[in-house]
Scaffold this active site. Structure first.
Site, PDB file in Angstrom:
ATOM      1  N   LYS A 217       0.834  -1.209   0.000  1.00  0.00           N
ATOM      2  CA  LYS A 217       0.000   0.000   0.000  1.00  0.00           C
ATOM      3  C   LYS A 217       0.866   1.255   0.000  1.00  0.00           C
ATOM      4  O   LYS A 217       0.558   2.225  -0.689  1.00  0.00           O
ATOM      5  CB  LYS A 217      -0.938  -0.020   1.212  1.00  0.00           C
ATOM      6  CG  LYS A 217      -1.982  -1.135   1.124  1.00  0.00           C
ATOM      7  CD  LYS A 217      -2.685  -1.296   2.450  1.00  0.00           C
ATOM      8  CE  LYS A 217      -3.732  -2.391   2.428  1.00  0.00           C
ATOM      9  NZ  LYS A 217      -4.234  -2.706   3.760  1.00  0.00           N
ATOM     10  N   GLY A 314     -12.900  -4.590   4.799  1.00  0.00           N
ATOM     11  CA  GLY A 314     -14.272  -5.059   5.032  1.00  0.00           C
ATOM     12  C   GLY A 314     -15.085  -4.959   3.753  1.00  0.00           C
ATOM     13  O   GLY A 314     -14.779  -4.153   2.871  1.00  0.00           O
TER      14      GLY A 314
HETATM   15  N1  LIG Z   1     -11.233  -8.230   2.177  1.00  0.00           N
HETATM   16  C1  LIG Z   1     -11.018  -6.923   2.333  1.00  0.00           C
HETATM   17  O1  LIG Z   1     -11.466  -6.298   3.303  1.00  0.00           O
HETATM   18  C2  LIG Z   1     -10.234  -6.174   1.300  1.00  0.00           C
HETATM   19  C3  LIG Z   1      -9.999  -4.786   1.483  1.00  0.00           C
HETATM   20  C4  LIG Z   1      -9.317  -4.079   0.503  1.00  0.00           C
HETATM   21  C5  LIG Z   1      -8.830  -4.751  -0.608  1.00  0.00           C
HETATM   22  N2  LIG Z   1      -9.030  -6.085  -0.746  1.00  0.00           N
HETATM   23  C6  LIG Z   1      -8.523  -6.750  -1.944  1.00  0.00           C
HETATM   24  O2  LIG Z   1      -9.634  -7.217  -2.698  1.00  0.00           O
HETATM   25  C7  LIG Z   1      -9.268  -8.407  -3.401  1.00  0.00           C
HETATM   26  C8  LIG Z   1     -10.251  -9.518  -3.062  1.00  0.00           C
HETATM   27  O3  LIG Z   1     -10.165  -9.764  -1.674  1.00  0.00           O
HETATM   28  P1  LIG Z   1     -11.264 -10.664  -0.933  1.00  0.00           P
HETATM   29  O4  LIG Z   1     -11.049 -10.456   0.523  1.00  0.00           O
HETATM   30  O5  LIG Z   1     -12.611 -10.435  -1.524  1.00  0.00           O
HETATM   31  O6  LIG Z   1     -10.755 -12.136  -1.340  1.00  0.00           O
HETATM   32  P2  LIG Z   1     -11.535 -13.517  -1.143  1.00  0.00           P
HETATM   33  O7  LIG Z   1     -12.618 -13.373  -0.144  1.00  0.00           O
HETATM   34  O8  LIG Z   1     -10.490 -14.551  -0.932  1.00  0.00           O
HETATM   35  O9  LIG Z   1     -12.229 -13.772  -2.560  1.00  0.00           O
HETATM   36  C9  LIG Z   1     -11.510 -14.100  -3.718  1.00  0.00           C
HETATM   37  C10 LIG Z   1     -12.507 -14.502  -4.797  1.00  0.00           C
HETATM   38  O10 LIG Z   1     -11.791 -14.727  -5.996  1.00  0.00           O
HETATM   39  C11 LIG Z   1     -12.008 -16.043  -6.465  1.00  0.00           C
HETATM   40  N3  LIG Z   1     -10.722 -16.515  -6.973  1.00  0.00           N
HETATM   41  C12 LIG Z   1      -9.526 -16.463  -6.361  1.00  0.00           C
HETATM   42  N4  LIG Z   1      -8.562 -16.943  -7.161  1.00  0.00           N
HETATM   43  C13 LIG Z   1      -9.162 -17.311  -8.298  1.00  0.00           C
HETATM   44  C14 LIG Z   1      -8.715 -17.882  -9.512  1.00  0.00           C
HETATM   45  N5  LIG Z   1      -7.431 -18.182  -9.719  1.00  0.00           N
HETATM   46  N6  LIG Z   1      -9.623 -18.133 -10.485  1.00  0.00           N
HETATM   47  C15 LIG Z   1     -10.916 -17.849 -10.290  1.00  0.00           C
HETATM   48  N7  LIG Z   1     -11.421 -17.284  -9.173  1.00  0.00           N
HETATM   49  C16 LIG Z   1     -10.551 -17.031  -8.182  1.00  0.00           C
HETATM   50  C17 LIG Z   1     -12.512 -16.855  -5.280  1.00  0.00           C
HETATM   51  O11 LIG Z   1     -13.350 -17.886  -5.745  1.00  0.00           O
HETATM   52  P3  LIG Z   1     -14.084 -18.908  -4.722  1.00  0.00           P
HETATM   53  O12 LIG Z   1     -15.047 -18.048  -3.948  1.00  0.00           O
HETATM   54  O13 LIG Z   1     -14.753 -19.892  -5.586  1.00  0.00           O
HETATM   55  O14 LIG Z   1     -12.993 -19.467  -3.874  1.00  0.00           O
HETATM   56  C18 LIG Z   1     -13.273 -15.773  -4.496  1.00  0.00           C
HETATM   57  O15 LIG Z   1     -14.584 -15.657  -4.988  1.00  0.00           O
HETATM   58  C19 LIG Z   1      -7.817  -8.694  -3.003  1.00  0.00           C
HETATM   59  O16 LIG Z   1      -6.956  -8.142  -3.951  1.00  0.00           O
HETATM   60  C20 LIG Z   1      -7.678  -7.971  -1.676  1.00  0.00           C
HETATM   61  O17 LIG Z   1      -6.341  -7.608  -1.400  1.00  0.00           O
HETATM   62  C21 LIG Z   1      -9.726  -6.815   0.180  1.00  0.00           C
END
Ligand SMILES: NC(=O)c1ccc[n+]([C@@H]2O[C@H](COP(=O)([O-])OP(=O)(O)OC[C@H]3O[C@@H](n4cnc5c(N)ncnc54)[C@H](OP(=O)(O)O)[C@@H]3O)[C@@H](O)[C@H]2O)c1
Length: 440
Positions: A217, A314
């Site tokens: 970041k 979140g």
């Molecule tokens: N979580 C937060 O609060 C937050 C905050 C700011 C930024 N971010 C960023 O937002 C992004 C997503 O985070 P998240 O927390 O939403 O992640 P997550 O809950 O792990 O979700 C990832 C999603 O992507 C899918 N996925 C992952 N790898 C894949 C692949 N190779 N092919 C196809 N589908 C794939 C997964 O599928 P399945 O569901 O089928 O496993 C899931 O639906 C990341 O870059 C993270 O750094 C997150």
């Protein structure tokens, strides 16, 4: 590009913009939910309705936290990237690969991209922005830093007339939650377990607690703020794993709190950037940022000090940033423009961290006998480091060991490192237990 149209009110034409969503996890589900709940309001505000046409996931059978039309789910990325009807690809799968290939592939095919992926933007942002410029499309990444805090837009647009000289930020909610709990008397392991129980830390918290996440970041923020490409590998980073409860107690006694501080300064010799545990005076703006909250303090030559504060992660805050980016794309589409960002205007060097200066807090276990302080002071003096204060905190009379805390005046990091190595070889020193930078 042509869009299907509908009329929300009589005479009011609403364009439909097709989205291919990569990922339906925490942020993807939050985005689906927000677009479903606020679709009409957004359509009225921006004159466009976002229609999710396909959603890439790993496991289409997995239960999802929000209602999703299962016929939209696919495991085939090409069915989104190669679909000419998709206008915007929203990348929310996380990780470096295959996300970076998907983003580049979408840009090359003339699709706008919105991403929350800090790792990809930190490591490949400048190349991807070049590609977006060449492909005449927008690449937006507001959600990649600070979740719901709109810091990217502020740096890209609102502070454009400023020369930014310094950034100070608390940009990892997991570590700030743990450090806040330690400030309140909990041990590191207990605080981490509580963060995991509440869903603030992952089962494998390594990327958060070792400073990697904050480093990505800070690389993004520094690159935008200083208009120079700052890579994560150029940022010195240390984690919070070795901090002890005692450091919080002693820090509090001297009027400090301990934060995982992301810091970057642009000086005459270039940019110095680091992520590391830091003692911050309790009167500092960032000292009151507690729990999972994040804050970014920016020093610009026109605005002076300027602080943004809010939820750094979140589903809801992050989806808010993703949808804001979608709306920005929609505005640009209506005006037939793109946001061009030339982030490497200045090309300042990134300076070796050893050449930077700070005050330091050092906690040592030493033999409880006369002459010990003199021996340590001699090593510090030989390395041109002067002592601001020394405190003896505890003595284990049976073991003959005393614990002392030294605060130094300003000293170069390289000299401090040399002095610590030499102090470690003194026969009166049992252990160097902590070595922490001190923010003015
Ligand atoms: N979580 C937060 O609060 C937050 C905050 C700011 C930024 N971010 C960023 O937002 C992004 C997503 O985070 P998240 O927390 O939403 O992640 P997550 O809950 O792990 O979700 C990832 C999603 O992507 C899918 N996925 C992952 N790898 C894949 C692949 N190779 N092919 C196809 N589908 C794939 C997964 O599928 P399945 O569901 O089928 O496993 C899931 O639906 C990341 O870059 C993270 O750094 C997150």
């Amino acid at each position: 590009m042509r869009y299907a149209c509908e009329c929300l009110h009589e005479g009011e034409e609403i364009k439909e913009i097709n989205i291919g969503l990569l990922g339906a996890g925490v942020v993807g589900s939050g985005t689906i939910d927000l677009l479903a709940r606020r679709g009409d309001q957004i359509a009225r505000s921006v004159g466009a309705r976002f229609a999710i046409r396909r959603i890439l996931v790993r496991d289409p059978l997995r239960p999802r936290p929000v209602p999703i039309d299962r016929s939209l789910l696919t495991t085939d990325a090409a069915s989104i990237l190669d679909d000419p009807s998709i206008d915007i690809v929203v990348e929310l799968i996380g990780g470096e690969t295959p996300a970076v290939e998907y983003i580049a592939g979408a840009l090359r095919r003339g699709k706008h991209v919105v991403t929350a992926n800090k790792e990809v933007v930190a490591k490949h942002g400048s190349e991807l922005l070049d590609l977006a410029n060449r492909s005449n499309v927008n690449l937006f990444f507001e959600a990649s830093v600070g979740g719901g805090i709109p810091v990217i837009a502020v740096l890209r647009h609102d502070l454009i007339a400023n020369e930014i000289t310094s950034l100070r930020a608390i940009i990892n909610g997991t570590t700030n939650f743990i450090l806040t709990a330690m400030e309140q008397g909990h041990g590191y392991e207990d605080a981490l377990r509580e963060a995991q129980r509440l869903g603030y830390a992952e089962a494998d918290p390594t990327n958060d607690v070792d400073g990697t996440d904050a480093t990505y970041k800070l690389a993004i923020l520094s690159t935008l703020a200083f208009r120079t490409n700052v890579r994560p590998s150029q940022i010195e980073h240390f984690g919070i794993q070795r901090l002890s409860q005692k450091d919080f107690q002693y820090a509090a006694g001297m009027g400090y709190v301990i934060k995982l501080l992301a810091a970057a300064d642009a000086g005459p010799n270039g940019i110095a950037a680091s992520v590391r545990p830091t003692l911050i005076p309790t009167t500092h703006h960032l000292a009151s940022v507690k729990g999972v909250f994040n804050a970014v303090l920016i020093d610009g030559d026109q605005v002076d000090k300027f602080m943004l504060y809010g939820r750094g992660a979140g589903a809801r805050p992050t989806a808010s940033a993703v949808v804001a980016d979608l709306c920005a794309v929609a505005h640009n589409l209506q005006r037939n423009v793109i946001d061009r960002v030339d982030i490497v205007q200045h090309r300042l060097p990134v300076v070796d961290f050893g050449d930077t200066q700070s005050r330091f807090y050092i906690r040592l276990q030493v033999a409880d006998r006369p002459g010990v302080l003199a021996a340590i002071a001699r090593v510090l003096g030989d390395n041109e480091i002067s002592i601001a204060s020394v405190m003896q905190h505890e003595t284990d009379e049976t073991a003959g060991v005393a614990e002392i805390v030294i605060m130094t005046h300003l000293a170069a990091e390289r000299r401090m490192a040399t002095a610590l190595t030499e102090i470690g070889t003194l026969d009166v020193v049992r252990e160097t237990s902590a070595f922490i930078r001190v923010e003015r």
